[in-house]
Design an enzyme around this catalytic site. Structure first.
Site, short mmCIF file in Angstrom:
data_model
loop_
_atom_site.label_atom_id
_atom_site.label_comp_id
_atom_site.label_asym_id
_atom_site.label_seq_id
_atom_site.Cartn_x
_atom_site.Cartn_y
_atom_site.Cartn_z
N ASN A 171 0.74 -1.07 -0.02
CA ASN A 171 -0.01 -0.11 -0.04
C ASN A 171 0.81 1.24 0.19
O ASN A 171 1.94 1.29 0.57
CB ASN A 171 -0.78 -0.08 1.28
CG ASN A 171 -1.87 -1.03 1.23
OD1 ASN A 171 -2.47 -1.53 0.28
ND2 ASN A 171 -2.29 -1.70 2.46
N ASP A 228 6.73 -5.58 -14.63
CA ASP A 228 5.27 -5.16 -14.30
C ASP A 228 5.00 -3.71 -15.01
O ASP A 228 4.38 -3.10 -14.45
CB ASP A 228 5.05 -5.33 -12.70
CG ASP A 228 3.34 -5.19 -12.58
OD1 ASP A 228 2.71 -5.74 -13.54
OD2 ASP A 228 3.20 -4.80 -11.48
#
Length: 689
Positions: A26, A136
């Site tokens: 997060n 990614d």
């Protein structure tokens, strides 16, 4: 479980709010309490904290990104652990991710596409040079600000995720649209896997959507290695074939057919809109040019056929499956034979008509001397040699040939060479007086990193008052950082109550704040001689350096009559006695005197032990910034002042001498009290000259 707002990470980063959530970490907006700036703090999720492999990979990959210093890569400031929480502190970018940008803008202009994509490729080229594979790449990991400046983020996080749990399907869903075929098969990602993802991002920039979509992550992954990339020219016919070829080559199914590096892809992209490439043929992967291979059909066993209760139905099913299959095989063989015959005939015709044609060798990226040798060995001659600036080619190397590489030409044909002079230097101008936002936007477009330093100045707010690089300096854009000093406007100050100041005090005060001082004097029965009677700028009001200040100083009591200087007539004895008794009822005598005191400064480390226990002192070059001021209040008692009223109030950062000018009656002594930060430190009563 989320981190609560207000929590201090590492005793330094105060959490202000949640920016975003990821499959593994997060990200929070936080305030760096030491350097007083906003940062982004990425914290490994609690459910990964106990996974040793994820922890090891997270920290190793995070540390590796600290070496990636590039204007298009989010800077990593700190990597650490706090009570078991692994976190990365990064540069905070005020903007949005590229995914939201594309959704808002739709189809971009081709110039904007190339501008944005070139920044991404430049950043990834540096990462690959440092042997770091992103793994990614997707628009959600590409941040863009209001000036269309790209920042690549989230290096190395995906590999830790891939080695944890296969149940994280929802986390992978955002990435599968950009997954290379080899990654979809489970192979180890490489540099060319990043290049495939970059090709998908380029496709999305051009068309506004991803090439493959589906109801599940598995169905999308299958399309990556089974289906060809849809044509972007079908979506936008105005797109030149050269630009579509960049996408096709970057997203080739086999890594062998893709670009070898981001630099090579960037160079091809930069020239894709050139007129010289308007007639370019569509890109065809080399694997499709190889000899066609006959694949042995898979035989279906009896158990593979549909099961029915009726034997005749089974026979019918088998017959119905065999007939179309046999027809397809026959037609396939005929088609292959036709292609072989036709292709052979065409090749023979070309060979017979042009028996001596030779292909221009690939000398792109080769140094000039070596390129000359290669062309001469191939039986060509050297034509014109041009030198031009080119940011994508090393200085002294060939970045273009005319005619192009692989063109079939007759021997002794002259080949023109274009030699790179490297990155074109940029001439720094004098930006004084110009708006910071305009100058920054222009410099960033050139690839120059811009830093801002705010200062108070007489110029309007937002205008540049100075710069770290002198004008007429030549710099290499991608290697240059310039600091622009930007005006906050004139600094405002708060006027003190000058009551009780002497002429000397007033002059010192005016000099400290750059005030234009005018001093006048007046008689006064209320204010002692030599002290301020009034001031033109009221106490507690704001003023600027350079403002005018008029101060009136008291000259003391006025003389009531000149007759007191004349000799008085002698009085009768009775009158003298009466006069003597009357003198006893006259007003007490006024006495004036000055009391000099020194108020000691108390440093912060002595003033409060709590400061040391709560936070460490920051590293600051200027020692003055480390000093905390003491707040001083003086109370004074004389004929003009009461101890219940504030006489003077100010701040000090060092010992300060103060003159207290008393005007007292002979039968009423004076007094004073000094408070420092609310604590009484000096007091004296019964003061008589």
């Amino acid at each position: 479980m989320l981190i609560a707002i207000g929590t201090k990470i590492g005793g330094r980063y105060k959490v202000l709010g949640l920016i975003g959530r990821g499959g593994m970490a997060n990200v929070y907006l936080a305030r760096d309490l030491i350097l007083d700036r906003d940062v982004a703090v990425k914290i490994l999720r609690f459910d990964f904290q106990s996974n040793k492999e994820a922890l090891r990979r997270f920290k190793r990959e995070a540390l590796s990104t600290t070496q990636l210093i590039h204007p298009n890569i989010v800077s990593v400031y700190d990597v650490d652990e706090d009570d078991g929480l692994q976190y990365i502190v990064m540069e905070y970018i005020q903007g949005r991710d590229l995914k939201k940008f594309i959704q808002e803008k739709g189809q971009l202009s081709l110039e904007d596409v190339i501008h944005i994509m070139s920044q991404i490729l430049s950043a990834m080229a540096l990462a690959h040079q440092n042997r770091i594979i992103h793994r990614d790449i997707k628009p959600q990991n590409l941040l863009i600000d209001s000036d269309n400046v790209i920042k690549v983020t989230d290096f190395g996080i995906a590999i830790a995720l891939s080695e944890t749990s296969l149940t994280q399907t929802n986390s992978l869903l955002g990435s599968v649209h950009y997954m290379s075929p080899e990654q979809a098969r489970g192979s180890i990602p490489t540099i060319k896997s990043d290049i495939y993802a970059l090709g998908i991002v380029l496709y999305e920039l051009v068309t506004g959507k991803v090439p493959f979509d589906g109801e599940s992550a598995v169905s999308i992954a299958l399309k990556h290695f089974q289906e060809p990339i849809p044509s972007v020219r079908a979506e936008r016919p105005e797109i030149p074939q050269a630009l579509e070829n960049v996408i096709l080559k970057a997203t080739a199914k086999e890594p062998h057919d893709r670009y070898n590096s981001c630099e090579e892809m960037s160079q091809d992209l930069q020239t894709s809109l050139d007129d010289s490439r308007l007639q370019e043929a569509a890109f065809t992967p080399e694997v499709m040019l190889d000899e066609t291979k006959v694949i042995t059909p898979v035989k279906l066993e009896g158990n593979d056929l549909p099961k029915t209760e009726n034997t005749d139905q089974v026979t019918d099913v088998r017959k119905s499956q065999k007939k179309p299959r046999k027809k397809r095989i026959v037609w396939g063989i005929l088609l292959i034979l036709l292609l072989i015959v036709t292709g052979g005939s065409l090749a023979a015709m070309i060979t017979n008509n042009n028996p001596d044609l030779i292909a221009v060798p690939n000398v792109l990226g080769v140094k000039e001397e070596k390129a000359r040798e290669m062309l001469l060995e191939a039986n060509f001659t050297i034509g014109e040699v041009y030198t031009q600036y080119n940011e994508n080619a090393e200085e002294g190397s060939v970045f273009k040939v005319d005619p192009e590489v692989n063109t079939q030409l007759a021997p002794k044909t002259a080949i023109n060479l274009y030699i790179s002079q490297g990155v074109e230097p940029f001439l720094i101008e004098d930006y004084s007086g110009q708006p910071y936002s305009d100058v920054r936007k222009e410099l960033v477009k050139k690839g120059i990193q811009v830093e801002r330093e705010d200062v108070y100045d007489s110029l309007d707010e937002g205008l540049i008052v100075g710069q770290s690089l002198e004008s007429d300096t030549e710099v290499i854009p991608n290697e240059t950082t310039i600091t622009l000093r930007v005006s906050l406007g004139p600094e405002t100050f708060t006027m003190e109550n000058l009551s009780g100041y002497t002429r000397e005090d007033v002059e010192r005060y005016a000099e400290n704040y750059g005030l234009k001082l005018t001093i006048k004097t007046e008689k006064s029965e209320e204010v002692a001689e030599g002290l301020v009677l009034s001031q033109s700028i009221a106490a507690e009001s704001s003023f600027y350096s350079g403002d005018s200040l008029e101060v009136i100083i008291s000259e003391g009591m006025p003389q009531t009559s000149t007759e007191t200087e004349k000799p008085k007539p002698e009085k009768p004895e009775s009158q003298a006695t009466e006069s003597s008794s009357e003198s006893k009822t006259e007003e007490p005598e006024i006495i004036t005197f000055t009391k000099k005191i020194t108020i000691p400064y108390l440093p912060p480390e002595e003033n409060s032990s709590e400061t040391d226990s709560e936070s460490d002192s920051p590293d600051v070059d200027n020692e003055e910034e480390l000093k905390a001021s003491n707040h001083i209040i003086i109370y004074m008692l004389d004929s003009d002042h009461q101890l219940t009223e504030v006489f003077r109030e100010f701040d000090i950062t060092e010992d300060k001498e103060v003159n207290l000018n008393f005007r007292i009656y002979s039968d009423q002594p004076g007094a004073f009290i000094v408070e420092r930060d609310g604590i009484n430190i000096m007091e004296e009563t019964n003061l008589i000259d």
